[in-house]
Design a protein around this motif. Structure first.
Motif, mmCIF file in Angstrom:
data_model
loop_
_atom_site.group_PDB
_atom_site.id
_atom_site.type_symbol
_atom_site.label_atom_id
_atom_site.label_comp_id
_atom_site.label_asym_id
_atom_site.label_seq_id
_atom_site.Cartn_x
_atom_site.Cartn_y
_atom_site.Cartn_z
ATOM 1 N N PRO A 56 0.837 -1.210 0.000
ATOM 2 C CA PRO A 56 0.000 0.000 0.000
ATOM 3 C C PRO A 56 0.867 1.253 0.000
ATOM 4 N N GLU A 57 0.303 2.350 -0.486
ATOM 5 C CA GLU A 57 1.022 3.615 -0.444
ATOM 6 C C GLU A 57 1.224 4.048 1.001
ATOM 7 N N ARG A 58 2.312 4.753 1.227
ATOM 8 C CA ARG A 58 2.611 5.200 2.586
ATOM 9 C C ARG A 58 1.636 6.308 2.979
ATOM 10 N N SER A 59 0.946 6.113 4.074
ATOM 11 C CA SER A 59 -0.092 7.049 4.493
ATOM 12 C C SER A 59 0.494 8.131 5.395
ATOM 13 N N PRO A 60 -0.212 9.266 5.541
ATOM 14 C CA PRO A 60 0.233 10.287 6.496
ATOM 15 C C PRO A 60 0.296 9.711 7.912
ATOM 16 N N LEU A 61 1.136 10.306 8.729
ATOM 17 C CA LEU A 61 1.328 9.846 10.105
ATOM 18 C C LEU A 61 0.845 10.917 11.067
ATOM 19 N N ARG A 62 -0.073 10.554 11.928
ATOM 20 C CA ARG A 62 -0.552 11.466 12.967
ATOM 21 C C ARG A 62 0.155 11.121 14.271
ATOM 22 N N ILE A 63 0.879 12.086 14.823
ATOM 23 C CA ILE A 63 1.650 11.858 16.040
ATOM 24 C C ILE A 63 0.715 11.831 17.244
ATOM 25 N N ASP A 64 0.869 10.829 18.083
ATOM 26 C CA ASP A 64 0.069 10.705 19.302
ATOM 27 C C ASP A 64 0.588 11.702 20.338
ATOM 28 N N LEU A 65 -0.198 12.728 20.624
ATOM 29 C CA LEU A 65 0.244 13.775 21.547
ATOM 30 C C LEU A 65 0.280 13.312 22.995
ATOM 31 N N THR A 66 -0.259 12.135 23.278
ATOM 32 C CA THR A 66 -0.117 11.591 24.634
ATOM 33 C C THR A 66 1.351 11.498 25.012
ATOM 34 N N GLY A 67 2.188 11.203 24.024
ATOM 35 C CA GLY A 67 3.617 11.095 24.278
ATOM 36 C C GLY A 67 4.296 12.411 24.579
ATOM 37 N N PHE A 68 3.589 13.544 24.414
ATOM 38 C CA PHE A 68 4.130 14.863 24.746
ATOM 39 C C PHE A 68 3.644 15.338 26.112
ATOM 40 N N SER A 69 2.649 14.661 26.665
ATOM 41 C CA SER A 69 1.954 15.198 27.838
ATOM 42 C C SER A 69 2.764 15.115 29.119
ATOM 43 N N ASP B 199 9.030 10.974 12.944
ATOM 44 C CA ASP B 199 8.905 9.777 12.107
ATOM 45 C C ASP B 199 9.978 8.775 12.514
ATOM 46 N N ILE B 200 9.612 7.778 13.320
ATOM 47 C CA ILE B 200 10.633 6.857 13.821
ATOM 48 C C ILE B 200 11.011 5.809 12.785
ATOM 49 N N GLU B 201 10.172 5.609 11.763
ATOM 50 C CA GLU B 201 10.498 4.634 10.725
ATOM 51 C C GLU B 201 11.440 5.253 9.702
ATOM 52 N N ARG B 202 12.549 4.571 9.470
ATOM 53 C CA ARG B 202 13.591 5.091 8.588
ATOM 54 C C ARG B 202 13.337 4.594 7.162
ATOM 55 N N SER B 203 12.344 5.174 6.511
ATOM 56 C CA SER B 203 11.895 4.706 5.207
ATOM 57 C C SER B 203 12.707 5.327 4.079
ATOM 58 N N MET B 204 12.740 4.624 2.926
ATOM 59 C CA MET B 204 13.324 5.205 1.721
ATOM 60 C C MET B 204 12.342 6.145 1.029
ATOM 61 N N THR B 205 11.104 6.191 1.496
ATOM 62 C CA THR B 205 10.118 7.151 0.988
ATOM 63 C C THR B 205 9.588 7.952 2.176
ATOM 64 N N PRO B 206 10.431 8.798 2.770
ATOM 65 C CA PRO B 206 10.053 9.474 4.015
ATOM 66 C C PRO B 206 8.979 10.534 3.802
ATOM 67 N N VAL C 45 3.009 27.130 23.857
ATOM 68 C CA VAL C 45 2.149 26.849 22.710
ATOM 69 C C VAL C 45 0.982 25.978 23.143
ATOM 70 N N GLY C 46 -0.086 26.049 22.356
ATOM 71 C CA GLY C 46 -1.145 25.063 22.412
ATOM 72 C C GLY C 46 -1.028 24.191 21.176
ATOM 73 N N LEU C 47 -1.243 22.909 21.324
ATOM 74 C CA LEU C 47 -0.986 21.971 20.234
ATOM 75 C C LEU C 47 -2.178 21.034 20.086
ATOM 76 N N ARG C 48 -2.791 21.049 18.892
ATOM 77 C CA ARG C 48 -3.921 20.154 18.644
ATOM 78 C C ARG C 48 -3.537 18.940 17.809
ATOM 79 N N GLU C 49 -2.580 19.110 16.893
ATOM 80 C CA GLU C 49 -2.242 17.988 16.023
ATOM 81 C C GLU C 49 -0.877 18.206 15.390
ATOM 82 N N ILE C 50 -0.149 17.106 15.214
ATOM 83 C CA ILE C 50 1.060 17.084 14.389
ATOM 84 C C ILE C 50 0.899 15.941 13.399
ATOM 85 N N ARG C 51 1.053 16.254 12.124
ATOM 86 C CA ARG C 51 0.963 15.247 11.072
ATOM 87 C C ARG C 51 2.208 15.317 10.196
#
Length: 552
Positions: free
Chosen positions: A387-400, A430-437, A543-549
């Motif tokens: 499948p094509e590489r999809s966008p990645l939404r960062i889980d902000l729980t890891g920033f809390s 992006d923790i995955e070290r892809s050839m299509t980053p 800052v206030g942060l709602r989403e990182i993609r």
């Protein structure tokens, strides 16, 4: 081969990864890292400085990744006082070295090497480790540098073996008994050891014999040591393939492919990873798993990849293997139900792979017919297009768990509030070290100060082959590349030498809640450095942060 249950270990899926992590400090095992391990890990061997914060780090990991077996780092055959993960485990050796250290017949002690030949030493070490494992809430222990018969290494003991005929035999018997006593102390908890090494004739087989008591072993240098340019398939891969095949189904063997410590560009590192992973798949089974990195450290200190690095190749679904690997026409190949792997050994002459039908690479490139494989290359091919590489939404729980950060509610939605700080704590992107980053970072955010800034860390290629990372400073005026430092340290103001300024039009910002995007390829388009991947982000202001993609 059926996947059997063994003590604390679940059956290992192909995409699950063993992590042996050396954290520079307990705070490195934060909520985000714990979440990554929850998603990717089959087991975690954790080495970190003992003392303040270590219990909290273990508790964090336990809460977030409760199903992942967690092992305490230790040595049973060394005096490890003063090293990370050792506090309290060997103080008693320091207090009485003549009683608890290996000595020559002349009575001279050998610093650093515990007296495993002594029953009293073995009993006390097993009791000490057992108590520490239970007190820390671990599922077992990961024993480092557990050499059974020191004919070749470590060198101080190898010299003693050469001088005293009976020493090697007595030492090997002592290690066997040490594991047996430790098993009694730990009960059903897991014993993992490092490791399997091909230091000389019969050394892999000798080390593998410890699996009669231990539950799992790691191959520390699958493919060779990071600085060994003379490593070869014949000496540093093939002997380990045999040990993987011959291991009992109720034991685990974890292969750790190693990246180079010398400079490699992004594609070179990826090609080495693929070569070693393809070689691993020649003998992989339900009782094995694979990890690739230059160092065990998090964050990495040498080379490109560290203790947390993962590669999308490991998620390629090939289905069950159809028989053992074959050596033919200069190649090693193995057929899987949904694909195949082929390896051209680095000490061979390469070969031609004849494909029956159409296959796809992990990047989606179509392959068929006859393909030449050069020495030191490997291919992983699947029957269906990925499948094509999809966008990645960062889980902000890891920033809390950033200091002072908190989740807030507003107009029926939720956002993360991060306070002003002189230095931020980096969080991974992006923790995955892809050839299509994914080259674009998009933020839905609201800076709460008139003048604001944050930092992105990019992985790059350097034509001068000196640095693997560069910081990008983002402000209301645009984005600028900071020439130094290259390694993963917070860029102090005195070091913020701007290498290139990007126009504000490339960093779009609107009042209130805003959508901001930074395209790595654009930022580095006129730089001598080439963008490869967004590694991390640090916020320096409120800052206030709602989403990182991240998007391609």
């Amino acid at each position: 081969m059926a996947c059997s249950m063994m003590l604390a270990f679940p059956c290992v899926a192909q995409q699950q990864t063993p992590f042996w992590i050396a954290a520079s400090q307990p705070t490195r095992i934060d909520l985000q890292v714990s979440g990554i391990l929850k998603d990717y890990a089959s087991v975690v061997a954790l080495r970190m400085p003992a003392g303040r914060g270590d219990a909290e780090a273990v508790a964090r990991l336990r809460r977030r990744a409760s199903d992942v077996p967690l092992l305490m780092y230790a040595w049973v055959n060394r005096n490890i006082a003063g090293t990370p993960g050792s506090t309290g485990l060997s103080d008693w050796i320091e207090r009485n070295p003549h009683k608890y250290l290996i000595a020559s017949r002349g009575g001279k002690t050998i610093p650093g090497f515990g007296k495993v030949t002594d029953a009293g030493y073995r009993s006390r070490m097993a009791e000490t480790i057992g108590n520490a494992v239970r007190k820390g809430g671990y599922d077992g222990v990961a024993l480092d540098l557990l050499v059974r018969t020191p004919r070749y290494r470590p060198r101080p003991l190898a010299r003693l073996c050469a001088k005293e005929v009976d020493f090697c035999r007595a030492y090997a018997e002592g290690i066997d008994k040490m594991l047996q006593v430790l098993r009694q102390s730990l009960g059903q908890r897991t014993i993992l050891y490092n490791g399997l090494w091909n230091f000389g004739p019969d050394s892999v087989k000798d080390q593998a014999s410890l699996l009669s008591v231990a539950d799992a072993a790691i191959i520390e240098y699958f493919g060779g040591e990071p600085e060994d340019e003379s490593a070869s398939f014949s000496s540093d891969i093939q002997p380990y393939l045999e040990s993987m095949v011959s291991a009992s189904a109720d034991r685990r063997v974890y292969a750790f492919g190693r990246g180079r410590w010398s400079y490699t560009d992004y594609a070179e590192d990826y090609a080495r990873q693929r070569y070693l992973y393809a070689a691993y798949l020649l003998a992989a089974g339900p009782h094995t798993a694979f990890k690739y990195h230059a160092t065990f450290q998090h964050p990495t200190v040498r080379g490109r990849s560290g203790g947390l690095s993962v590669y999308p190749d490991w998620r390629v679904s090939l289905g069950p293997a159809e028989g053992r690997f074959r050596a033919h026409d200069g190649l090693f190949t193995r057929q899987y139900r949904s694909g195949l792997v082929a390896v051209a050994p680095d000490d061979g002459e390469g070969g031609v792979l004849s494909l029956q039908g159409e296959y796809y690479t992990p990047e989606g490139d179509r392959m068929s017919g006859r393909r030449v494989l050069l020495p030191g290359t490997g291919v992983i091919l699947q029957r269906s297009a990925p499948p094509e590489r999809s966008p990645l939404r960062i889980d902000l729980t890891g920033f809390s768990d950033l200091p002072g950060a908190a989740m807030q509610s507003e107009n029926g939605g939720r956002y993360l509030s991060i306070p002003a700080r002189e230095e931020g704590s980096e969080r991974l992107l992006d923790i995955e070290r892809s050839m299509t980053p994914r080259s674009t970072v998009r933020l839905s955010w609201r800076p709460t100060a008139r003048h604001w800034e944050f930092y992105l860390r990019a992985e790059v290629d350097d034509p001068q082959r000196r640095q693997e990372f560069a910081w990008v400073k983002v402000t209301e005026g645009g984005a600028s590349i900071i020439a130094a430092p290259a390694q993963p340290r917070w860029p102090a103001p005195s070091s913020q030498k701007v290498q290139r300024q990007v126009g504000a039009s490339e960093v779009a910002l609107a009042p209130e809640w805003a959508s901001l995007s930074v395209d790595g390829r654009s930022v580095f388009s006129d730089s001598s450095l080439s963008f490869r991947r967004w590694h991390g982000i640090q916020f320096a202001g409120p800052v206030g942060l709602r989403e990182i993609r991240l998007e391609s």
